[in-house]
Design a protein around this motif. Sequence first.
Motif, PDB file in Angstrom:
ATOM      1  N   MET A   1       0.748  -1.114   0.002  1.00 35.58           N
ATOM      2  CA  MET A   1       0.029  -0.148   0.021  1.00 35.58           C
ATOM      3  C   MET A   1       0.881   1.313  -0.061  1.00 35.58           C
ATOM      4  N   PHE A   2       0.525   2.395  -0.988  1.00 35.66           N
ATOM      5  CA  PHE A   2       1.328   3.338  -0.809  1.00 35.66           C
ATOM      6  C   PHE A   2       0.953   4.255   0.389  1.00 35.66           C
ATOM      7  N   THR A   4       2.301   8.365   1.990  1.00 34.69           N
ATOM      8  CA  THR A   4       2.792   9.415   1.826  1.00 34.69           C
ATOM      9  C   THR A   4       3.910   9.724   2.917  1.00 34.69           C
ATOM     10  N   VAL A 100      -2.379  12.413   7.057  1.00 33.78           N
ATOM     11  CA  VAL A 100      -1.375  11.697   8.086  1.00 33.78           C
ATOM     12  C   VAL A 100      -0.180  12.437   8.037  1.00 33.78           C
TER      13      VAL A 100
ATOM     14  N   ALA B   2      -4.483   4.908   6.448  1.00 34.39           N
ATOM     15  CA  ALA B   2      -5.130   5.527   5.461  1.00 34.39           C
ATOM     16  C   ALA B   2      -4.112   6.437   4.674  1.00 34.39           C
ATOM     17  N   ALA B   3      -4.316   6.673   3.359  1.00 36.45           N
ATOM     18  CA  ALA B   3      -3.427   7.604   2.734  1.00 36.45           C
ATOM     19  C   ALA B   3      -3.992   9.035   3.035  1.00 36.45           C
ATOM     20  N   ASN B   4      -3.460   9.963   2.696  1.00 33.43           N
ATOM     21  CA  ASN B   4      -3.992  11.166   2.694  1.00 33.43           C
ATOM     22  C   ASN B   4      -5.144  11.706   1.569  1.00 33.43           C
TER      23      ASN B   4
END
Lengths: 141, 137
Positions: A1-2, A4, A100, B2-4
């Motif tokens: 999963m990507f 940031t 995040v 969770a991603a942004n």
Amino acid sequence: MFRTIDWYTPFQQLRREMQDLIDTVAPEFAPAAVRPYPAVNIYSAGDALLVEAEVPGVRREDLEILTTGNELTIKGRRPGDDENLTFHRRERGVGEFTRVVTLPIDVDADKIEATLQDGVLTLRLPKAESARPRQITVKAG
Amino acid sequence: MAANTMPTCEAPKRATETVPTERIRGGRTYLPAVDIVERDDRLMLVADMPGVRRDDLEIVYERGQLSILGKVDPRQTADGIECLRCEYGVGDFARVFQIGEGIDASKIEAELREGVLTVHLPKARELMPRRIAVKPQ
């Protein structure tokens, strides 16, 4: 999963300043916004970190703040009209957001205080014991 | 994790030099993001002005031009507070709009809630849409 990676470098600051300049002198030239929302400011204040974000229109009950280790998550929802309205101009964001943020130091997750005033969210995160500065006494030799 | 994610069509905070405001204090002025919505009986201008309190807001409508100015004092400036990473600036919000004629200036109302200003600009009577009944023959 990507994910940031949210670290700070002088290059990011340079890029941001260039972007601000472009936004100011030629907003039409700016690329579609892909930056995370909301923008945050992180301050060091003695034995605590202060994290501030502008979230106008977001209600207290629609905000969710989570921390694990040195990772802070701000979740929320900006209300929007569901009616079919005629917009002459539409610049304000609508909908859910998740930001995040990797904090520069570990914090004590049990003692976080959050306030929301006039659309400004302020979090006070006490630095973890291990992250506080320590006075080291040099023994006489 | 969770991603942004972000709300749709959110533009970054924009600083401006173009708003004709006489500055007494230093600092930058920012353009609030706005929506302008038309309803049958009024225009509504909705502006994001986080950190602005009611007493620090000035709204002027004059000859078809609406100016909004929100004063914002610097935050987190106490001694010993150091910015580790600042993604946005804090300063006044100001913006001027050409609304045009046809607004009933005496009935303009404004409300400020959670950093969002809403200005209601009722249309002048003669510009309101009206239903025309077709007379029976």
